[in-house]
Design an enzyme around this catalytic site. Structure first.
Site, PDB file in Angstrom:
ATOM      1  N   GLU A  91       0.809  -1.221   0.000  1.00 32.99           N
ATOM      2  CA  GLU A  91       0.000   0.000   0.000  1.00 32.99           C
ATOM      3  C   GLU A  91       0.839   1.267   0.000  1.00 32.99           C
ATOM      4  O   GLU A  91       0.325   2.365  -0.186  1.00 32.99           O
ATOM      5  CB  GLU A  91      -0.986   0.006   1.171  1.00 32.99           C
ATOM      6  CG  GLU A  91      -0.384   0.149   2.548  1.00 32.99           C
ATOM      7  CD  GLU A  91      -0.080  -1.178   3.192  1.00 32.99           C
ATOM      8  OE1 GLU A  91      -0.553  -1.410   4.315  1.00 32.99           O
ATOM      9  OE2 GLU A  91       0.649  -1.989   2.594  1.00 32.99           O
ATOM     10  N   ASP A 111       7.257  -6.284  -3.630  1.00 29.31           N
ATOM     11  CA  ASP A 111       5.993  -6.933  -3.276  1.00 29.31           C
ATOM     12  C   ASP A 111       5.644  -7.953  -4.343  1.00 29.31           C
ATOM     13  O   ASP A 111       5.777  -7.674  -5.539  1.00 29.31           O
ATOM     14  CB  ASP A 111       4.872  -5.901  -3.130  1.00 29.31           C
ATOM     15  CG  ASP A 111       3.686  -6.450  -2.351  1.00 29.31           C
ATOM     16  OD1 ASP A 111       2.993  -7.347  -2.880  1.00 29.31           O
ATOM     17  OD2 ASP A 111       3.440  -5.990  -1.225  1.00 29.31           O
ATOM     18  N   ASP A 143       8.739 -12.009  -5.861  1.00 32.81           N
ATOM     19  CA  ASP A 143       8.822 -12.714  -4.588  1.00 32.81           C
ATOM     20  C   ASP A 143      10.039 -12.191  -3.820  1.00 32.81           C
ATOM     21  O   ASP A 143      11.147 -12.120  -4.361  1.00 32.81           O
ATOM     22  CB  ASP A 143       8.971 -14.211  -4.858  1.00 32.81           C
ATOM     23  CG  ASP A 143       8.970 -15.046  -3.596  1.00 32.81           C
ATOM     24  OD1 ASP A 143       9.718 -14.712  -2.654  1.00 32.81           O
ATOM     25  OD2 ASP A 143       8.226 -16.039  -3.553  1.00 32.81           O
ATOM     26  N   ASP A 164       7.613  -5.914   5.952  1.00 32.24           N
ATOM     27  CA  ASP A 164       6.202  -5.576   6.178  1.00 32.24           C
ATOM     28  C   ASP A 164       5.350  -6.611   5.452  1.00 32.24           C
ATOM     29  O   ASP A 164       4.687  -6.314   4.457  1.00 32.24           O
ATOM     30  CB  ASP A 164       5.926  -4.160   5.673  1.00 32.24           C
ATOM     31  CG  ASP A 164       4.518  -3.694   5.984  1.00 32.24           C
ATOM     32  OD1 ASP A 164       3.828  -4.366   6.779  1.00 32.24           O
ATOM     33  OD2 ASP A 164       4.101  -2.663   5.424  1.00 32.24           O
TER      34      ASP A 164
END
Length: 291
Positions: A91, A111, A143, A164
């Site tokens: 995000e 991500d 990945d 995260d």
């Protein structure tokens, strides 16, 4: 946006015996990507939220508690973080917080799920706040395990690695990134005074999973610090673990933290010098647990 015609709730499992029920007012995205179910919705109490596989990842009203606590203790502990690697964080809020530090010259966000990143760009502007356009930011869709192996082969180096990821018990996607073998790989990716930090889920409901992550970090880093922060939209306190090759986050005073934040131009809503010192002082029951 799809308005919800009647009472609709997200039922989020906190454990095998406890659930969190969150009222949904409107749905912006409901999509199954290659890797997970993605929902972006407006909630009654927490504002807009990113939900992956039935677990809230972050929400507008309390995301600063989570992201500032994840990023700044490690970043401030390092004397001059220039190159930062973020694993996960689609995000963009973790990237946003890392790039607040004026010392940073490059921040790479990796991500696995491009859909999460692209949908967040469109529907979660308050999260990323345009950080994807920062020239210091690099976004890699891959990945994290694969990226780290490639970076090791290429001789790339980082000062801080921020993990995260989804919880080690809530999703299959990130499990190998919490393994002792992976933390050893991260040591090879760091400069000699490097630091990593990872969110490690909830130790109250999932102590075995938490201990697995903690032992993995301890097996690779000489300096380890644990702390946790209550996140209202999660319904529990999130645990974080720092692994450092040199600097000790527990040795910083509130004044030293404030000085570094000011020098780097970092403005926060949750994290401060006094907060840092408080986070690094574990509650009695946590200290006893590790005796």
């Amino acid at each position: 946006m799809v308005s919800v015609p009647g009472p609709v709730s997200l039922i989020e499992p906190l454990s095998g015996n406890t659930i969190l029920v969150i009222k949904i007012n409107a749905l912006h995205v409901v999509k199954r990507s290659k890797y997970q179910e993605i929902i972006i919705a407006d909630t009654e109490d927490f504002g807009r939220a990113l939900i992956l596989d039935e677990y809230i990842q972050s929400s507008y009203y309390d995301e600063a508690y989570y992201h500032e606590s994840l990023v700044h203790p490690a970043m401030v502990t390092h004397i001059s973080p220039r190159d930062v690697l973020i694993l996960g964080g689609g995000e963009g809020a973790t990237l946003r917080e890392a790039l607040k530090h004026s010392t940073v010259k490059r921040a790479v966000m990796v991500d696995i799920d491009e859909d999460v990143v692209e949908l967040s760009k469109k529907y979660l502007p308050q999260m990323h706040q345009g950080v994807f356009e920062d020239p210091r930011a690099q976004v890699v869709i891959e990945d994290g395990f694969v990226y780290v192996e490639k970076a090791l082969k290429n001789g790339d180096k980082f000062d801080v690695v921020i993990m995260d990821l989804t919880d080690p018990y809530s999703s299959e996607i990130a499990k190998q990134l919490y393994s002792p073998e992976f933390f050893k790989k991260l040591v090879g990716l760091l400069r000699e005074d490097g630091i990593i930090v990872t969110q490690a889920g909830n130790s109250f409901f999932f102590p075995e999973a938490y201990d697995m992550v903690l032992h993995g970090v301890k097996s690779s880093f000489p300096v380890v610090a644990e702390y946790n922060v209550w996140i209202p939209s999660f319904g529990y306190a999130v645990n974080y673990i720092i692994g450092s090759l040199k600097y000790d986050p527990t040795s910083l005073t509130a004044e030293e933290v404030e000085k570094r934040l000011k020098e780097r131009g970092v403005k926060t809503l949750f994290y401060s010098g006094k907060t840092h010192v408080g986070l690094m002082n574990l509650p009695i029951y946590r200290k006893i647990r590790h005796v």
